[in-house]
Design an enzyme around this catalytic site. Sequence first.
Site, mmCIF file in Angstrom:
data_model
loop_
_atom_site.group_PDB
_atom_site.id
_atom_site.type_symbol
_atom_site.label_atom_id
_atom_site.label_comp_id
_atom_site.label_asym_id
_atom_site.label_seq_id
_atom_site.Cartn_x
_atom_site.Cartn_y
_atom_site.Cartn_z
ATOM 1 N N GLU A 297 -22.772 -3.043 0.799
ATOM 2 C CA GLU A 297 -21.074 -2.580 0.918
ATOM 3 C C GLU A 297 -20.573 -2.869 1.480
ATOM 4 O OE1 GLU A 297 -21.997 1.504 -0.586
ATOM 5 O OE2 GLU A 297 -23.286 0.919 -2.660
ATOM 6 N N GLU A 401 -29.229 -1.329 -6.464
ATOM 7 C CA GLU A 401 -29.309 -0.288 -5.275
ATOM 8 C C GLU A 401 -28.382 0.978 -6.216
ATOM 9 O OE1 GLU A 401 -27.836 0.533 -1.004
ATOM 10 O OE2 GLU A 401 -27.050 2.415 -2.463
#
Length: 559
Positions: A297, A401
């Site tokens: 991220e 995820e």
Amino acid sequence: MIYIEWIPHIIQFVLRKMGFQKMYTIIVIAIWLCLALEATADMPCNARDVGIQGRSVLCVCNATYCDTITRDAPARGRFVSYTSSKAGKRFQKGGGPIQIDFSKSQKSANKVHVNEDFLDKIQPKFLDSASYTLISEIQYQSIEGFGGSVTDAASINWQKLSPGAQDHFVNSYFSKNGLEYNLIRTPIGGADFSTYPYTYNEYPINDYNLSNFSLSEEDYKLKLPLIKRGQAVSTSEIKVTASTWSPPVWMKTNNAITGFAQVKPEFYQSYADYHLRFIEEYDKENVTVWAITTTNEPINGMIPFVDFNSLGWFPWDLGRWVANNLGPTIKSSKYNKTLILAVDEQRYLLDLYLEGMLAAAPKAIDYIDGIAVHYYGNFFPAQVLTNLQERYPGKIILATEACEGPMPWDVMRVKIGSWERADRYTKHIIDDLNNFVVGWLDWNLCLDEDGGPNWAHNYVDSPILVNGEKDEFYKQPMFYAMGHFSKFIPRGSKRIQVVRTSIGHVENVAFITPERNVVMVLHNPNNSVRRVRITVAWRRYIDVTLDPESIQTVEVNLN
């Protein structure tokens, strides 16, 4: 199907028929039955009502008991179904024969048009019915698998359990009597789901050559033991994906584990080597890293108030680093089969990053094997994934995820027994698979009842919650939602075309497996029954009924 509780009745019946003088024969029969049942019988859910209106049950496991699920291979010309529901069903089995529609003449088999009479027959009278035709000749992406993440937090909670309960936990996820996970993701160094922030090679500072690189105590005592236990019971190769949350702070522009920061350009090669060294060290521990991502991220490191481990990347800098450092480093090493998955972000950021990366460094695309996507931006349509597949053919898309309860507006980080969260998992997994995703990874394999530990207090929910004091763990509805995919869609399965032939509709996705069976997952989020007809081949169909708020997986043997 024979159940364990039937054995005494069977023995009594045989005794009456054969007489006590043939006890030896009876004992042999009983032993044979027990051996057969040991391989095929499922242990039912030890259900616990959480006592909250609107919630579903938990399935409780401990050192001596845990529910199991075995796949019953359908006989030729038959199907087997598995149902989980808000009302409390957990992989309840059903099935039956494939039906034949004799109304279709052999002459019409070669016609490509559909007449009005046929349309009248397939249209349901009510919206609580749906019908679909499967076209197994039209195939899409090949599936890599499903799984979850081995973090420090997951491993800490697992180790709170006694040896017997630990075995039940590992078997529940990885064994033939469990969900048969075959993917794992693990952090490179620490993440927020650690008890403190850490990296590798923290000292000496400015150590360009990573002369002090070594794995941490958390690797040796927490993550690697759980990964290896999973590998030991798995029915297929477990493919491990690894991601860095933050490199050592001396590589970063803000010299901190959190906050707005990028890699200092002078350490671009060091950061690439950081990944290679991790792969080498895990290889020494007999754990092969199948894929790495280009940093977890990267948008988090561009937001000053994100208060957990992060590293920011501008798209153009990430492209140059992949093209000039990470790509050449990995692909010229002995680990050149390790996949490089780009971006590792939400759906709505994938285009932005990929276009920026390739505009700055076009050769980056030569080193990228795929694209990693996260769950938290799923308000953005899944069609973006199909668009990426068309734009970058040959690059896989892996969902790396997912969890429930992570947002600031989530009043309850852990929502024990929530069917609503299992419902969302199912919907989004189906959406992703229908848009070229090849595998789907959940976040922490387990957490405690508060959703931790997490050094940054960034608590979330998990499919399994651990109560170390009671030596119990609780399988939530999300666990079973994951299993409706992972258990029945083996690696190498290919998604096939599903044609909707009705006004009524339920969410679905279908595959043809390496055994040439058809597997279809159906999701009914409504609070009423749905009846579904599935045409699996010419003149051959099955009828199934979906309970209110349920998930059903169907496997059909067409051979």
